[in-house]
Design a protein around this motif. Structure first.
Motif, short mmCIF file in Angstrom:
data_model
loop_
_atom_site.label_atom_id
_atom_site.label_comp_id
_atom_site.label_asym_id
_atom_site.label_seq_id
_atom_site.Cartn_x
_atom_site.Cartn_y
_atom_site.Cartn_z
N TRP A 9 99.98 -8.46 43.70
CA TRP A 9 99.16 -9.67 44.25
C TRP A 9 99.55 -10.87 43.26
O TRP A 9 99.08 -11.77 43.49
N THR A 40 91.84 -15.67 47.91
CA THR A 40 92.87 -14.81 47.51
C THR A 40 92.52 -14.00 46.28
O THR A 40 91.72 -14.87 45.37
N TYR A 70 92.47 -4.55 46.21
CA TYR A 70 92.96 -5.25 45.31
C TYR A 70 92.71 -4.66 43.88
O TYR A 70 91.41 -4.76 43.66
#
Length: 274
Positions: A9, A40, A70
């Protein structure tokens, strides 16, 4: 489940790292970002590192509204998500908010958080205490929806336990009149997932949520103090950042009795988002 790595990411390297043994973990703390699900991990990391001046993104893991996981600080690094409890806890943040009348943290989100909890218990060799952030700090986090789910035992079927009480969503469209009245404030509070009373007092949970949102979206570097959204004809940094975010004239003034930036807020709220 798969965990999207920091490299995948695009995480920035941490300024420093403090590790912790699995044997010291006692809690699993659930958070929400109290902002748009369009955020994000990179945006959240930038806010934590650049605005809060932390060494890295605060959470150990994050989950988006599609249930993707994540990696934040990971399993064995002390986080920065629950003051006084960071060493003993693993912090997981849902990227989203808690809107009235809407299930924000759907089955995929709950399944991902529950998987992280089960994996944390496996790695530590004990049953960790399940907490919402508000259990260990003075905050509304993680919102009523996730808080009720955590304390119902984190079930992973398709039925989310309903918080009690949770105000109904305001029906219909706001009148785009540029006036910061109770109807506009109520809708704004509902969409931002803050307590709903139709008023802005200082410090305001709504204004704090807006300030955090603006810091993430336009890197406004605002002090999150819950003040500075006032329709009193004076300039405020929070209003200027709001104007920048919404594309109106950036003079920092929420003019009276009609304000262009309030009209822009009302149009955005009528779209069901902020």
């Amino acid at each position: 489940m798969q965990i999207i790595s920091r490299k995948q990411w695009g995480a920035r390297p941490p300024r420093s790292v403090q590790t912790v043994a699995a044997s010291r973990r006692r809690r699993f703390v659930v958070h929400y970002s109290a902002a748009s699900p369009d955020q994000t991990p990179k945006v959240i990391q930038a806010y934590h590192m650049d605005t809060k001046k932390w060494s890295d993104i605060g959470y150990n893991f994050l989950v988006d509204d599609d249930g993707r996981i994540y990696e934040g600080r990971g399993w064995d690094v002390v986080g920065a998500h629950a003051a006084g409890y960071n060493t003993e806890s693993i912090g997981v943040c849902f990227i989203g908010r808690d809107r009235a009348g809407v299930t924000d943290a759907g089955p995929k989100v709950r399944a991902a958080i529950r998987w992280l909890y089960d994996e944390a218990c496996r790695r530590t060799g004990r049953t960790l205490t399940r907490n919402g952030h508000r259990d260990v700090g003075s905050t509304q986090c993680p919102g009523d929806e996730l808080y009720a789910w955590v304390h119902a035992g984190m079930p992973v079927d398709d039925t989310a336990p309903a918080p009690s009480p949770k105000p109904p969503a305001t029906s219909g469209q706001l009148v785009v009149d540029g006036q910061l009245g109770p109807a506009t404030i109520t809708r704004w509070q509902q969409i931002m997932g803050t307590p709903v009373d139709g008023r802005i007092t200082e410090p305001s949970a709504l204004v704090k949520a807006v300030q955090r949102h603006l810091n993430a979206k336009v890197r406004a570097s605002l002090v999150v103090d819950g003040a500075g959204i006032c329709q009193d004809g004076r300039p405020y940094k929070t209003v200027r950042a709001l104007q920048r975010y919404l594309g109106t004239e950036q003079d920092g003034i929420m003019s009276m009795p009609v304000s262009a930036v309030v009209k822009a807020v009302q149009r955005r709220l009528n779209s069901g988002r902020f």
